[in-house]
Design a protein around this motif. Structure first.
Motif, mmCIF file in Angstrom:
data_model
loop_
_atom_site.group_PDB
_atom_site.id
_atom_site.type_symbol
_atom_site.label_atom_id
_atom_site.label_comp_id
_atom_site.label_asym_id
_atom_site.label_seq_id
_atom_site.Cartn_x
_atom_site.Cartn_y
_atom_site.Cartn_z
ATOM 1 N N ASP A 74 50.063 47.503 46.450
ATOM 2 C CA ASP A 74 49.902 46.850 44.732
ATOM 3 C C ASP A 74 48.739 45.995 45.462
ATOM 4 N N GLU A 76 48.124 43.030 44.249
ATOM 5 C CA GLU A 76 48.767 41.595 43.692
ATOM 6 C C GLU A 76 49.001 41.456 44.711
ATOM 7 N N ASP A 77 49.831 42.331 45.298
ATOM 8 C CA ASP A 77 51.084 42.370 46.457
ATOM 9 C C ASP A 77 50.359 42.160 47.517
ATOM 10 N N ARG A 80 48.764 38.032 47.658
ATOM 11 C CA ARG A 80 50.311 37.422 47.835
ATOM 12 C C ARG A 80 50.433 37.288 49.220
ATOM 13 N N LEU A 81 50.829 38.291 49.781
ATOM 14 C CA LEU A 81 50.574 38.201 51.393
ATOM 15 C C LEU A 81 49.731 37.954 52.257
ATOM 16 N N THR A 196 57.503 38.769 50.305
ATOM 17 C CA THR A 196 56.510 39.276 49.672
ATOM 18 C C THR A 196 56.774 40.713 50.175
ATOM 19 N N GLN A 199 59.476 42.521 48.986
ATOM 20 C CA GLN A 199 59.270 42.956 46.989
ATOM 21 C C GLN A 199 58.369 44.402 47.085
ATOM 22 N N ILE A 200 56.892 44.354 48.226
ATOM 23 C CA ILE A 200 56.786 45.739 48.996
ATOM 24 C C ILE A 200 57.646 46.862 49.291
ATOM 25 N N LYS A 203 59.194 48.199 45.716
ATOM 26 C CA LYS A 203 58.476 48.844 45.599
ATOM 27 C C LYS A 203 58.062 50.305 45.548
#
Length: 205
Positions: A74, A76-77, A80-81, A196, A199-200, A203
């Motif tokens: 994603d 957004e990820d 963020r990373l 992060t 979370q990745i 997902k």
């Protein structure tokens, strides 16, 4: 069943690895402040150069994600990373800069322990970034980063207790607290990187 088209190109993975390698370099530079004989003016210049190189890598990541139709995970990820990795370097550079600006001659006893945590966490982060390609063998990384962050918190609290224990002048307390806060923020940012990544991985699993 959900199907996900993954691009063959590996630029993002290479750039994240490059970004994390800057952190290792930055942490090793920061550790030099523990040497009382180091030229801190020259060291601050080296840290600024390292921070600029890290910024360039971050800009390359952002430019790449903005020009890529299908990203490996994603957008957004990715943002963020990249931002969290950049934050780590910013705080490390700030730490060294403040030590020089405040003309601090002697750092608190626990400061070295904090630096060790930072160096270890940066090294683990650099080792983890290439594994984003497969999303495998990452769990131990974020668990260990969390443990190191907790260890850093304990050292941070001991530093604060020492600073406010009456052995320092008020102005020294303010200066030293700014420095140890910046270092603490760098360690916290490394935990944000690990969170992060977790979370990745969740997902993409």
């Amino acid at each position: 069943m959900r199907f996900r088209i993954r691009p063959v190109e590996t630029t993002f993975y290479d750039l994240f690895a490059e970004s994390a390698s800057h952190l290792v370099d930055g942490a090793n530079l920061l550790a030099q402040v523990l040497d009382p004989d180091v030229d801190r003016t020259a060291l601050a210049e080296q840290m600024r150069d390292a921070e600029h190189q890290a910024d360039e890598t971050t800009h390359k990541i952002v430019k790449r994600v903005n020009s890529t139709f299908v990203t490996p995970f994603d957008r957004e990820d990715i943002y963020r990373l990249a931002s969290s990795l950049d934050d780590v370097m910013d705080f490390m550079e700030e730490t060294v800069d403040l030590i020089g600006l405040y003309e601090i001659k002697e750092l608190p006893a626990q400061f070295a322990a904090q630096v060790e945590v930072l160096q270890r966490a940066c090294q683990l982060t650099a080792e983890a970034m290439p594994r984003l390609r497969t999303m495998k063998d990452l769990e131990e990384y974020w668990i260990e980063i969390n443990r190191l962050e907790n260890q850093g918190d304990r050292s941070y609290r001991r530093i604060l207790a020492d600073l406010f224990g009456g052995g320092y002048k008020s102005l020294e307390v303010l200066k030293l607290k700014d420095v140890v806060d910046s270092l603490e923020h760098a360690i916290d940012a490394l935990e944000s990187v690990a969170n992060t990544v977790e979370q990745i991985a969740v997902k993409e699993s």
